[in-house]
Design an enzyme around this catalytic site. Structure first.
Site, mmCIF file in Angstrom:
data_model
loop_
_atom_site.group_PDB
_atom_site.id
_atom_site.type_symbol
_atom_site.label_atom_id
_atom_site.label_comp_id
_atom_site.label_asym_id
_atom_site.label_seq_id
_atom_site.Cartn_x
_atom_site.Cartn_y
_atom_site.Cartn_z
ATOM 1 N N HIS A 16 0.775 -1.222 0.000
ATOM 2 C CA HIS A 16 0.000 0.000 0.000
ATOM 3 C C HIS A 16 0.809 1.275 0.000
ATOM 4 O O HIS A 16 0.383 2.310 -0.519
ATOM 5 C CB HIS A 16 -1.023 -0.020 1.132
ATOM 6 C CG HIS A 16 -2.359 -0.140 0.532
ATOM 7 N ND1 HIS A 16 -3.133 0.944 0.266
ATOM 8 C CD2 HIS A 16 -2.964 -1.206 0.010
ATOM 9 C CE1 HIS A 16 -4.199 0.537 -0.361
ATOM 10 N NE2 HIS A 16 -4.128 -0.767 -0.532
ATOM 11 N N CYS B 89 -9.805 -3.338 -10.574
ATOM 12 C CA CYS B 89 -9.276 -2.146 -9.917
ATOM 13 C C CYS B 89 -7.971 -2.382 -9.161
ATOM 14 O O CYS B 89 -7.526 -1.536 -8.413
ATOM 15 C CB CYS B 89 -10.315 -1.529 -8.979
ATOM 16 S SG CYS B 89 -10.778 -2.601 -7.630
HETATM 17 C C1 PEP Z 1 -6.867 -5.155 -4.542
HETATM 18 O O1 PEP Z 1 -6.717 -5.972 -3.631
HETATM 19 O O2 PEP Z 1 -6.526 -5.374 -5.736
HETATM 20 C C2 PEP Z 1 -7.463 -3.843 -4.260
HETATM 21 C C3 PEP Z 1 -7.772 -3.016 -5.230
HETATM 22 O O3 PEP Z 1 -7.648 -3.522 -2.951
HETATM 23 P P1 PEP Z 1 -6.472 -3.020 -1.968
HETATM 24 O O4 PEP Z 1 -5.227 -2.865 -2.804
HETATM 25 O O5 PEP Z 1 -6.943 -1.745 -1.388
HETATM 26 O O6 PEP Z 1 -6.394 -4.124 -0.985
#
Ligand code: PEP
Ligand code: MG
Length: 598
Positions: free
Chosen positions: A212, A528
């Protein structure tokens, strides 16, 4: 009280001089030349509290939890240092082993525990008091070995104190404008505190390119290199540094030749960026006029202007975690409504998909830390919808804020980490209950509520997609977690970053199955995860029938550029060939060939 480090560590660092090139993971593109600002998390504000007698055991347990967390950090640093050349790795390894030992059986620990039990000090005060007393005993002795030992104890004690009080230090706020921020590790919460346009670039010793922190760096457009283990050795604040977030390179104290070469590369990068921006208003369609919706993922409200500047046709993923980070309290319905309504209004009539809270795993919120604990394996623990259903009061406040914000524009509600149909049934019940309550309170909530959909990011969800279709109005594939959970590779762990491969046939087949099932069930689908923002994968998504991709704002134009060179039928044909393969390496070669042909 302020605890400050001694100067010995810095004089040790000063011994290492001259040019050094350090390799890491290019996590966010861009080339920046600037001065190093080494994040000094060593100024800690210690709050002194006297503990009531019946809470002493609790405080001792808190101390031990802090010790466990510190040891875990040191172990991660140590395994990270294995990637260094042998002599550096040995030197760092010995030091870190010594630190770990100091946290298991030591005067520091015994002293802290004694102070909690006998003097009823809270844990962080107890630790700072021991450090001060050890430092006072050593202060009169003019011996380099003793001075270094005292510095080591202080270093370990400060790490322990930081673990005890959480990541609420203020060092980040002092980053000078345009500086290259250098830190052992930065958390997603730290990223939320950086001002885009203020920090030139950043480099960390720990971290993977799909975690993240990396996602937020890309979102904020801050060039970054993560997992550059060697960066923690021999760096002084103020040194000139070149960061190349495209190639994953960091050069400390560059030569004139480096400055000329990277200066030229920077110019080229800026020119390519300007060219991309000029394509902003071109339609996002293939050569044979197949329209693809390009939406943006956002982490923070400040990104909305970048989303619009880059020509997104909506927000495909609004990660609502930002409202919970860096806060010692839980934001209530009103506070969340104000934040969300601001974003929805700015997007005017463009759709905004708001995801309910996905705290947990690597994304932490201070106000929920105690309740959630760290768990033996946070990535498999109380994350996403699991937490929302455990704490329905939080879910209710959030759904109410989203429903009220939906009156300002076009909103969809997305639920993360769904595994079972029952979870969606329960969320929908709460959703309707909240809507009824809001109507009773006089809010103008429409009879048909905004669509409620599920993230498909756990293999179990992808494999039960037809069942989920009965309870969901739309799906969004989260390729980050889908890759992490399918391959059992921690997305933020640079140790295994090479094996985090979204081109593994298992991932591609899961995405393809979800795409076919969505079409069969007539359910809108988007992708996404980070894959959606990498132009390399655009032909694959097109070939698998995807028509909506959501990505970091900075990826919108590169993906559009790629899309406009593709032909949908050719991509379908190529994708069929790729889906027949079982070897990820072969798939990668084929995909690169197809991209070269486009
Ligand atoms: C994912 O897991 O691809 C996603 C878009 O959610 P995050 O990256 O916020 O866990
Ligand atoms: Mg996810």
């Amino acid at each position: 009280m302020q605890v400050t480090p001694q100067q010995t560590d810095q004089s040790k660092d000063a011994l290492v001089t001259g040019r050094r090139m350090i390799a890491g993971l290019g996590a966010s593109g861009g080339i920046v030349i600037g001065r190093a600002f080494v994040l000094d998390r060593q100024y800690i504000h210690v709050i002194r509290q006297t503990i009531p007698a019946d809470r002493i055991e609790e405080e001792v347990s808190a101390l031990h939890r802090g010790v466990d967390d510190s040891i875990e950090q040191l172990r991660r640093l140590k395994s990270q240092s294995g990637a260094l050349e042998a002599s550096a790795s040995d030197e760092l390894g010995f030091l870190l082993d010594a630190y770990i030992q100091m946290l298991t059986q030591s005067r520091l620990l015994r002293g802290a525990e004694e102070r909690i039990r006998q003097q009823k000090m809270n844990a962080v005060w107890a630790v700072s008091d021991v450090i001060d007393s050890i430092a006072a005993q050593f202060s009169g002795i003019k011996d380099r070995y003793i001075a270094a030992r005292a510095a080591d104890i202080r270093e370990v004690g400060l790490r322990l104190m930081r673990c005890l009080i959480g990541e609420t230090d203020r060092a980040l706020d002092n980053t000078p404008s345009g500086a290259i921020l250098i830190a052992e590790e930065l958390s997603p919460a730290d990223m939320a505190r950086l001002q885009p346009g203020n920090v030139g670039a950043f480099v960390t010793a720990i971290g993977g390119a799909e975690g993240h922190t990396a996602i937020m760096a890309r979102a904020l457009g801050i060039p970054a290199v993560l997992g550059a283990a060697d960066i923690i050795r021999g760096l002084s604040g103020g040194d000139t540094v070149i960061v190349d977030g495209i190639r994953g390179e960091v050069i400390l104290r560059p030569t004139d030749a480096d400055l000329t070469l990277y200066g030229k590369r920077r110019e080229e990068w800026l020119a390519a960026r300007a060219k991309l921006l000029s394509q902003r208003d071109l339609p996002s369609e293939t050569r044979d006029k197949v329209q693809i919706d390009l939406h943006a993922n956002i982490e923070l409200p400040v990104e909305v202007s970048t989303v619009l500047q880059n020509g997104a046709s909506g927000i495909g993923l609004l990660r609502s975690e930002f409202m919970f980070m860096n806060k010692s309290y839980l934001p209530d319905e009103e506070e969340q409504y104000q934040e969300l309504a601001g974003i929805v209004s700015q997007m005017k009539d463009l759709p905004v998909t708001i995801r309910t809270l996905d705290i947990g795993g690597e994304k932490l919120a201070v106000a929920l830390q105690n309740e959630m604990g760290s768990g033996p394996n946070p990535a498999l623990g109380l994350r996403g919808v699991r937490l929302s259903l455990r704490r329905e009061d939080l879910l209710e406040a959030q759904l109410a804020a989203i429903l009220r914000a939906s009156l300002h524009g076009r909103v969809r509600v997305l639920v993360p980490m769904v595994v079972t149909v029952a979870e969606m049934v329960r969320v929908r019940q709460v959703y309707h209950r909240v809507a009824d309550r809001l109507r009773d309170q006089g809010h103008n909530i429409p009879p048909e509520l905004p669509p409620l959909g599920a993230m498909i990011e756990i293999p179990a969800a992808a494999l039960s997609i037809d069942a989920l279709a009965r309870e969901c109005d739309f799906f969004a594939i989260g390729t980050n977690d889908l890759t992490q959970y399918t391959l059992a590779i921690d997305r933020s762990d640079d140790q295994v970053a090479q094996s985090y491969d979204p081109l593994h046939p298992a991932i591609l087949r899961l995405i393809h199955e979800v795409s076919k099932a969505s079409k069969r069930n007539n359910i809108p689908l988007s992708v996404c995860g980070e894959m959606a923002g990498d132009p390399r994968y655009t032909p694959l998504f097109l070939g698998m029938g995807l028509r909506n991709l959501s990505m970091s704002p900075g990826s919108l134009l590169p993906v559009k550029q790629r899309l406009r060179r593709l032909d949908s039928r050719t991509s379908e044909y190529q994708t069929r060939q790729i889906l027949d393969q079982w070897d990820p390496a072969r798939i990668a070669v084929m995909l690169d060939d197809f991209n070269d042909l486009a």
